[in-house]
Design a protein around this motif. Structure first.
Motif, short mmCIF file in Angstrom:
data_model
loop_
_atom_site.label_atom_id
_atom_site.label_comp_id
_atom_site.label_asym_id
_atom_site.label_seq_id
_atom_site.Cartn_x
_atom_site.Cartn_y
_atom_site.Cartn_z
N ILE A 28 41.27 64.35 60.10
CA ILE A 28 41.65 62.98 59.72
C ILE A 28 42.75 62.47 60.64
CG2 ILE A 28 42.75 61.59 57.93
CD1 ILE A 28 41.34 63.35 55.86
N ALA A 29 43.74 63.33 60.90
CA ALA A 29 44.84 62.94 61.78
C ALA A 29 44.34 62.69 63.20
CB ALA A 29 45.91 64.04 61.79
N SER A 30 43.44 63.55 63.68
CA SER A 30 42.90 63.39 65.03
C SER A 30 42.09 62.11 65.13
CB SER A 30 42.03 64.59 65.37
OG SER A 30 41.41 64.44 66.64
N GLY A 31 41.24 61.86 64.13
CA GLY A 31 40.44 60.64 64.13
C GLY A 31 41.28 59.38 64.04
N SER A 32 42.34 59.45 63.24
CA SER A 32 43.24 58.30 63.10
C SER A 32 43.94 58.00 64.42
CB SER A 32 44.26 58.56 62.00
OG SER A 32 43.64 58.77 60.76
N LEU A 33 44.38 59.06 65.08
CA LEU A 33 45.04 58.86 66.37
C LEU A 33 44.06 58.29 67.40
CD1 LEU A 33 47.53 59.23 68.16
CD2 LEU A 33 46.78 61.58 68.62
N GLY A 34 42.84 58.82 67.40
CA GLY A 34 41.83 58.30 68.32
C GLY A 34 41.51 56.84 68.03
N SER A 35 41.44 56.49 66.74
CA SER A 35 41.17 55.10 66.37
C SER A 35 42.29 54.18 66.83
CB SER A 35 41.02 54.99 64.84
OG SER A 35 39.94 55.77 64.40
N LEU A 36 43.52 54.65 66.69
CA LEU A 36 44.67 53.85 67.12
C LEU A 36 44.63 53.60 68.62
CD1 LEU A 36 47.38 52.51 66.48
CD2 LEU A 36 48.47 54.75 66.78
N ILE A 37 44.32 54.65 69.37
CA ILE A 37 44.28 54.52 70.84
C ILE A 37 43.14 53.59 71.24
CG2 ILE A 37 43.83 55.76 72.99
CD1 ILE A 37 45.21 58.18 71.75
N ILE A 86 33.17 55.88 66.26
CA ILE A 86 33.06 57.32 66.00
C ILE A 86 34.32 57.84 65.31
CG2 ILE A 86 32.96 59.59 67.11
CD1 ILE A 86 31.15 58.34 69.24
N ASP A 87 35.48 57.39 65.80
CA ASP A 87 36.74 57.84 65.21
C ASP A 87 36.87 57.37 63.76
OD1 ASP A 87 37.60 59.20 67.45
OD2 ASP A 87 38.56 57.44 68.32
N LEU A 88 36.52 56.12 63.51
CA LEU A 88 36.61 55.58 62.15
C LEU A 88 35.62 56.29 61.21
CD1 LEU A 88 36.95 51.74 62.84
CD2 LEU A 88 38.72 53.32 62.04
N ALA A 89 34.44 56.59 61.71
CA ALA A 89 33.45 57.30 60.90
C ALA A 89 33.94 58.71 60.57
CB ALA A 89 32.11 57.37 61.65
N ALA A 90 34.57 59.35 61.56
CA ALA A 90 35.11 60.69 61.34
C ALA A 90 36.22 60.67 60.28
CB ALA A 90 35.64 61.27 62.65
N ALA A 98 36.58 58.47 57.88
CA ALA A 98 35.96 58.21 56.58
C ALA A 98 35.28 59.45 56.03
CB ALA A 98 34.96 57.07 56.71
N LEU A 99 34.55 60.17 56.89
CA LEU A 99 33.82 61.37 56.45
C LEU A 99 34.77 62.45 55.96
CD1 LEU A 99 31.32 63.16 56.18
CD2 LEU A 99 31.60 63.76 58.61
N PHE A 100 35.79 62.76 56.77
CA PHE A 100 36.68 63.86 56.40
C PHE A 100 37.62 63.45 55.25
CE2 PHE A 100 35.55 65.21 60.77
CZ PHE A 100 34.98 66.43 60.43
N SER A 101 37.89 62.17 55.11
CA SER A 101 38.66 61.71 53.94
C SER A 101 37.84 61.93 52.67
CB SER A 101 39.01 60.23 54.09
OG SER A 101 39.89 60.02 55.17
N PHE A 102 36.54 61.63 52.76
CA PHE A 102 35.66 61.85 51.61
C PHE A 102 35.58 63.34 51.26
CE2 PHE A 102 31.34 63.18 50.41
CZ PHE A 102 31.28 62.63 49.13
N LEU A 103 35.40 64.18 52.28
CA LEU A 103 35.31 65.63 52.04
C LEU A 103 36.61 66.18 51.46
CD1 LEU A 103 33.40 66.75 55.27
CD2 LEU A 103 32.49 66.52 52.95
N TYR A 104 37.73 65.68 51.97
CA TYR A 104 39.02 66.14 51.46
C TYR A 104 39.20 65.72 50.00
CZ TYR A 104 44.04 66.82 50.94
OH TYR A 104 45.27 67.23 50.48
N SER A 105 38.83 64.46 49.68
CA SER A 105 38.95 63.97 48.31
C SER A 105 38.08 64.79 47.37
CB SER A 105 38.56 62.50 48.26
OG SER A 105 38.57 62.02 46.93
N ARG A 106 36.86 65.10 47.80
CA ARG A 106 35.96 65.90 46.96
C ARG A 106 36.50 67.30 46.74
NH1 ARG A 106 29.89 67.26 48.89
NH2 ARG A 106 31.11 68.55 50.32
N GLU A 107 37.03 67.89 47.80
CA GLU A 107 37.59 69.24 47.68
C GLU A 107 38.83 69.25 46.79
OE1 GLU A 107 37.17 73.28 48.67
OE2 GLU A 107 35.92 71.58 49.26
N ASP A 108 39.64 68.19 46.91
CA ASP A 108 40.85 68.09 46.10
C ASP A 108 40.49 67.93 44.62
OD1 ASP A 108 43.79 67.80 45.92
OD2 ASP A 108 43.32 65.78 45.25
#
Length: 216
Positions: free
Chosen positions: A8-17, A44-48, A50-60
């Motif tokens: 999520i952090a990597s994708g967010s940074l990529g989206s920002l750049i 791609i970064d935004l999709a990543a 969103a995907l990993f945020s969903f997976l993290y929320s489900r795991e949490d």
């Protein structure tokens, strides 16, 4: 969950750049910048993210549910039953009716290692009448709660968590390893217990006695 956060952090940074590059290209109108590739990278970064945020929320959510289940079972494990037969999971009249409904299934329930710890939440003393030849029924209803206030407190907490009215009669079914295998509002489904649980003698005896794999 750690890796999900890292992605999520990597994708967010990529989206920002990518966003910065896209905005900069629009402002400067720099034809040397491939806007198509920038937009593709941003998508791609935004999709990543969103995907990993969903997976993290489900795991949490699964983790919280697991902790809640463990806490429930730990609290239940601290409760004690013993002595003669007591109540059930509701008012005394409900317990008495649950006792009557169990009569025809008593022999098969005892064969499957089932023992009832009855608890009448209204404090009413329930007297069970055992007929001649109903030794299996007596064994089924041989236990009652010890330290009633602890039982009442635990049961009230569970009803609040499940949004069940305080006055509603309930049942809780445990496996032989102490884990909760089922619960519900109303009378215990004696016929379902007979159908789902294997006998604890003969072919089905062993380490898995009374454990049909159902855990809530």
């Amino acid at each position: 969950m750690f890796f999900y956060l890292a992605f999520i952090a990597s994708g967010s940074l990529g989206s920002l750049i990518a966003s910065t590059q896209f905005i900069s290209s629009l402002i400067k109108q720099n034809p040397s910048t491939d806007l198509g590739e920038t937009l593709k990278s941003l998508a791609i970064d935004l999709a990543a993210v969103a995907l990993f945020s969903f997976l993290y929320s489900r795991e949490d959510s699964a983790k919280k549910a697991q902790l809640a289940r463990l806490s429930r079972e730990e609290g239940l494990g601290n409760l004690r039953g013993g002595g003669a037969a007591g109540g059930g999971g509701g008012a005394g009249e409900f317990v008495a009716e649950a006792f009557r409904r169990s009569r025809e299934f008593a022999e098969r329930l005892v064969e499957r290692g089932v023992v009832v710890v009855g608890f009448a939440t209204d404090g009413e003393s329930v007297g069970f009448e055992f007929g001649e030849g109903e030794e299996k029924l007596r064994r089924l209803w041989q236990l009652g709660p010890v330290n009633v206030p602890d039982w009442a407190m635990w049961l009230d907490e569970q009803k609040k968590l499940a949004n069940v009215p305080p006055e509603s009669p309930v049942y809780i079914s445990l496996r032989m390893d102490g884990r909760v295998r089922g619960s519900g509002v109303g009378y215990p489904p004696w016929n379902a217990f007979v159908a789902q649980l294997p006998p604890v003698k003969g072919l089905w005896s062993g380490l898995l006695d009374g454990m049909d794999g159902r855990v809530l």
